[in-house]
Scaffold this motif. Structure first.
Motif, mmCIF file in Angstrom:
data_model
loop_
_atom_site.group_PDB
_atom_site.id
_atom_site.type_symbol
_atom_site.label_atom_id
_atom_site.label_comp_id
_atom_site.label_asym_id
_atom_site.label_seq_id
_atom_site.Cartn_x
_atom_site.Cartn_y
_atom_site.Cartn_z
ATOM 1 N N ALA A 1 0.828 -1.215 0.000
ATOM 2 C CA ALA A 1 0.000 0.000 0.000
ATOM 3 C C ALA A 1 0.858 1.259 0.000
ATOM 4 O O ALA A 1 0.620 2.186 -0.777
ATOM 5 C CB ALA A 1 -0.926 -0.009 1.213
ATOM 6 N N GLU A 2 1.884 1.308 0.859
ATOM 7 C CA GLU A 2 2.649 2.555 0.974
ATOM 8 C C GLU A 2 3.481 2.850 -0.262
ATOM 9 O O GLU A 2 3.872 3.977 -0.495
ATOM 10 C CB GLU A 2 3.488 2.607 2.247
ATOM 11 C CG GLU A 2 4.766 1.842 2.258
ATOM 12 C CD GLU A 2 5.624 2.178 3.486
ATOM 13 O OE1 GLU A 2 5.095 2.615 4.521
ATOM 14 O OE2 GLU A 2 6.847 1.981 3.386
ATOM 15 N N GLN A 3 3.737 1.817 -1.077
ATOM 16 C CA GLN A 3 4.498 2.064 -2.302
ATOM 17 C C GLN A 3 3.625 2.610 -3.423
ATOM 18 O O GLN A 3 4.118 2.964 -4.485
ATOM 19 C CB GLN A 3 5.204 0.791 -2.752
ATOM 20 C CG GLN A 3 6.409 0.509 -1.877
ATOM 21 C CD GLN A 3 6.923 -0.903 -2.049
ATOM 22 O OE1 GLN A 3 6.553 -1.597 -2.993
ATOM 23 N NE2 GLN A 3 7.752 -1.331 -1.116
ATOM 24 N N GLN A 4 2.313 2.661 -3.193
ATOM 25 C CA GLN A 4 1.479 3.255 -4.232
ATOM 26 C C GLN A 4 0.678 4.463 -3.769
ATOM 27 O O GLN A 4 0.268 5.271 -4.585
ATOM 28 C CB GLN A 4 0.542 2.217 -4.847
ATOM 29 C CG GLN A 4 -0.058 1.228 -3.874
ATOM 30 C CD GLN A 4 -0.799 0.110 -4.599
ATOM 31 O OE1 GLN A 4 -1.466 0.363 -5.583
ATOM 32 N NE2 GLN A 4 -0.663 -1.110 -4.120
ATOM 33 N N ALA A 5 0.468 4.591 -2.460
ATOM 34 C CA ALA A 5 -0.467 5.640 -2.043
ATOM 35 C C ALA A 5 0.042 6.556 -0.926
ATOM 36 O O ALA A 5 -0.730 7.334 -0.377
ATOM 37 C CB ALA A 5 -1.786 4.992 -1.620
ATOM 38 N N ARG B 1 -5.850 6.012 -5.790
ATOM 39 C CA ARG B 1 -4.996 4.963 -5.226
ATOM 40 C C ARG B 1 -5.282 4.795 -3.731
ATOM 41 O O ARG B 1 -5.341 3.687 -3.215
ATOM 42 C CB ARG B 1 -3.529 5.306 -5.419
ATOM 43 C CG ARG B 1 -3.081 5.255 -6.861
ATOM 44 C CD ARG B 1 -1.585 5.376 -6.867
ATOM 45 N NE ARG B 1 -1.027 5.393 -8.201
ATOM 46 C CZ ARG B 1 0.279 5.330 -8.429
ATOM 47 N NH1 ARG B 1 1.126 5.280 -7.417
ATOM 48 N NH2 ARG B 1 0.745 5.345 -9.655
ATOM 49 N N VAL B 2 -5.436 5.923 -3.063
ATOM 50 C CA VAL B 2 -5.765 5.859 -1.629
ATOM 51 C C VAL B 2 -7.090 5.122 -1.469
ATOM 52 O O VAL B 2 -7.249 4.272 -0.589
ATOM 53 C CB VAL B 2 -5.853 7.279 -1.009
ATOM 54 C CG1 VAL B 2 -6.322 7.211 0.438
ATOM 55 C CG2 VAL B 2 -4.515 8.000 -1.111
ATOM 56 N N ASN B 3 -8.010 5.425 -2.339
ATOM 57 C CA ASN B 3 -9.331 4.791 -2.269
ATOM 58 C C ASN B 3 -9.223 3.271 -2.411
ATOM 59 O O ASN B 3 -9.878 2.521 -1.691
ATOM 60 C CB ASN B 3 -10.230 5.366 -3.366
ATOM 61 C CG ASN B 3 -11.678 4.968 -3.167
ATOM 62 O OD1 ASN B 3 -12.256 5.253 -2.114
ATOM 63 N ND2 ASN B 3 -12.247 4.279 -4.137
ATOM 64 N N HIS C 1 -10.232 0.661 0.354
ATOM 65 C CA HIS C 1 -11.224 -0.336 -0.014
ATOM 66 C C HIS C 1 -10.800 -1.720 0.488
ATOM 67 O O HIS C 1 -11.593 -2.472 1.063
ATOM 68 C CB HIS C 1 -11.400 -0.321 -1.531
ATOM 69 C CG HIS C 1 -12.415 -1.283 -2.019
ATOM 70 N ND1 HIS C 1 -12.094 -2.567 -2.388
ATOM 71 C CD2 HIS C 1 -13.753 -1.168 -2.156
ATOM 72 C CE1 HIS C 1 -13.192 -3.205 -2.742
ATOM 73 N NE2 HIS C 1 -14.216 -2.376 -2.608
ATOM 74 N N ASP C 2 -9.518 -2.043 0.319
ATOM 75 C CA ASP C 2 -9.020 -3.339 0.809
ATOM 76 C C ASP C 2 -9.003 -3.383 2.336
ATOM 77 O O ASP C 2 -9.365 -4.380 2.945
ATOM 78 C CB ASP C 2 -7.617 -3.618 0.262
ATOM 79 C CG ASP C 2 -7.681 -4.294 -1.101
ATOM 80 O OD1 ASP C 2 -8.734 -4.170 -1.769
ATOM 81 O OD2 ASP C 2 -6.692 -4.948 -1.495
ATOM 82 N N GLY D 1 -10.624 14.373 -0.558
ATOM 83 C CA GLY D 1 -11.584 13.479 0.093
ATOM 84 C C GLY D 1 -12.771 13.137 -0.807
ATOM 85 O O GLY D 1 -13.335 12.044 -0.730
ATOM 86 N N GLU D 2 -13.087 14.069 -1.691
ATOM 87 C CA GLU D 2 -14.256 13.865 -2.574
ATOM 88 C C GLU D 2 -14.071 12.704 -3.558
ATOM 89 O O GLU D 2 -15.036 12.185 -4.110
ATOM 90 C CB GLU D 2 -14.546 15.152 -3.356
ATOM 91 C CG GLU D 2 -13.391 15.553 -4.246
ATOM 92 C CD GLU D 2 -13.615 16.874 -4.987
ATOM 93 O OE1 GLU D 2 -14.435 16.899 -5.919
ATOM 94 O OE2 GLU D 2 -12.958 17.868 -4.614
ATOM 95 N N TYR D 3 -12.819 12.292 -3.773
ATOM 96 C CA TYR D 3 -12.574 11.189 -4.713
ATOM 97 C C TYR D 3 -12.662 9.814 -4.046
ATOM 98 O O TYR D 3 -12.476 8.801 -4.705
ATOM 99 C CB TYR D 3 -11.202 11.343 -5.372
ATOM 100 C CG TYR D 3 -11.066 12.628 -6.154
ATOM 101 C CD1 TYR D 3 -11.902 12.879 -7.241
ATOM 102 C CD2 TYR D 3 -10.127 13.585 -5.792
ATOM 103 C CE1 TYR D 3 -11.797 14.066 -7.945
ATOM 104 C CE2 TYR D 3 -10.008 14.768 -6.491
ATOM 105 C CZ TYR D 3 -10.846 15.007 -7.568
ATOM 106 O OH TYR D 3 -10.740 16.173 -8.263
ATOM 107 N N LEU D 4 -12.908 9.798 -2.766
ATOM 108 C CA LEU D 4 -13.017 8.515 -2.062
ATOM 109 C C LEU D 4 -14.453 8.019 -2.171
ATOM 110 O O LEU D 4 -15.387 8.792 -1.959
ATOM 111 C CB LEU D 4 -12.618 8.673 -0.585
ATOM 112 C CG LEU D 4 -11.220 9.252 -0.328
ATOM 113 C CD1 LEU D 4 -10.983 9.400 1.176
ATOM 114 C CD2 LEU D 4 -10.138 8.377 -0.947
ATOM 115 N N SER D 5 -14.589 6.734 -2.480
ATOM 116 C CA SER D 5 -15.955 6.251 -2.680
ATOM 117 C C SER D 5 -16.267 4.999 -1.859
ATOM 118 O O SER D 5 -17.200 4.279 -2.170
ATOM 119 C CB SER D 5 -16.175 5.971 -4.165
ATOM 120 O OG SER D 5 -15.255 4.980 -4.586
ATOM 121 N N ILE D 6 -15.477 4.735 -0.831
ATOM 122 C CA ILE D 6 -15.773 3.557 -0.004
ATOM 123 C C ILE D 6 -16.976 3.859 0.897
ATOM 124 O O ILE D 6 -17.361 5.028 1.061
ATOM 125 C CB ILE D 6 -14.552 3.131 0.849
ATOM 126 C CG1 ILE D 6 -14.100 4.260 1.771
ATOM 127 C CG2 ILE D 6 -13.414 2.650 -0.041
ATOM 128 C CD1 ILE D 6 -13.148 3.817 2.841
#
Ligand code: BGC
Length: 261
Positions: A175-179, A197-199, A203-204, A228-233
């Motif tokens: 996770a930390e290598q991508q987000a 990517r954070v999303n 999600h996982d 924050g608006e791009y998070l959809s979980i």
């Protein structure tokens, strides 16, 4: 403690403590008023020595403490797993830290008692004490997005330390290598690209741990309004209240309360 004074004639302030946050770019320390979670006076920041060997970091820490004239207990955060005060991982610091007994190391440089704990755990504790109610309610995952991704698992404000889910493989990579926010800078990602990517990471995490909320800390949480608006979980995601102060404040709390992971 200076040569002219003993601990008895210059007592440190009752409700105050001292925290030091060891990070990849800076080592920061401040006196903290535990009644409010606010700094007393300025924070002192010194560039992390290169290489950031245990001795070099210990010297900076002792310099910060004496420069600030602090003579009481000290809390120190490390970007590492800390078990029984032994450093057990070094993802973003010098590998020579692994296996170092922090009490032995810093004991040679500091005159007062101290405790060492993971940076995200410290920040999570600070959020519990001084942040929103959400941090104290039910199962909550606190994350710091910085050089790496740090995590603190909280259950009704109690900490389960050293969870390290920044290293969980999400898709193909950790996770930390991508987000992490360092990856955003390194790969020059647009905010939206990075937020997605954070999303994916959240999600996982959501599927595996099912917390009632995620709290996001680290420098980039200051701009949460923008991404924050791009998070959809489904799980609520909120920005931490303490921002960059959290590590130091949590370290200071741990020192005062004698928390020693
Ligand atoms: C480390 C964690 C740390 C996090 C944030 C990770 O790479 O493994 O221990 O909390 O970075 O600094």
């Amino acid at each position: 403690m200076t040569a002219q004074h003993s601990e008895h004639d210059v007592p440190h302030h009752e409700g105050h403590s001292f925290g030091i946050d060891v990070g990849g770019s800076g080592i920061k320390g401040a006196e903290v008023d535990l009644a409010t979670g606010e700094f007393v006076g300025d924070r002192l920041k010194i560039a992390t020595p290169k290489p950031a060997t245990p001795q070099a970091v210990a010297e900076v820490i002792s310099h910060i403490v004496s420069e600030k004239g602090w003579d009481g207990p000290v809390g120190i955060t490390m970007p590492s797993v800390v078990k029984n005060q032994v450093i057990r991982s070094a993802a973003n610091i010098d590998k020579s830290w692994i296996g170092i007994d922090a009490q032995e190391l810093f004991g040679a440089y500091l005159d007062a008692p101290f405790t060492v704990l993971n940076d995200a755990d410290a920040a999570g504790l600070a959020e519990v004490a001084y942040g929103d109610d959400i941090a104290r309610t039910g199962p909550v995952i606190f994350l710091t997005l910085g050089t790496g991704i740090g995590s603190a698992f909280l259950l009704d404000g109690q900490l389960f330390p050293n969870t390290e889910i920044g290293h969980l493989i999400v898709g193909e990579k950790e996770a930390e290598q991508q987000a992490s926010s360092a990856v955003k800078d390194r790969e020059e990602l647009k905010t939206k690209q990075w937020a997605k990517r954070v999303n994916r990471v959240l999600h996982d995490y959501e599927a595996l741990f099912n917390p009632s909320a995620f709290i996001i800390g680290g420098g980039i949480s200051r701009k949460f309004d923008k991404w924050g608006e791009y998070l959809s979980i489904d799980t609520p995601v909120v920005a931490a209240q303490l921002r960059n102060r959290a590590g130091i404040v949590g370290a200071a709390m741990a020192a005062k309360e004698g928390i020693r992971p």
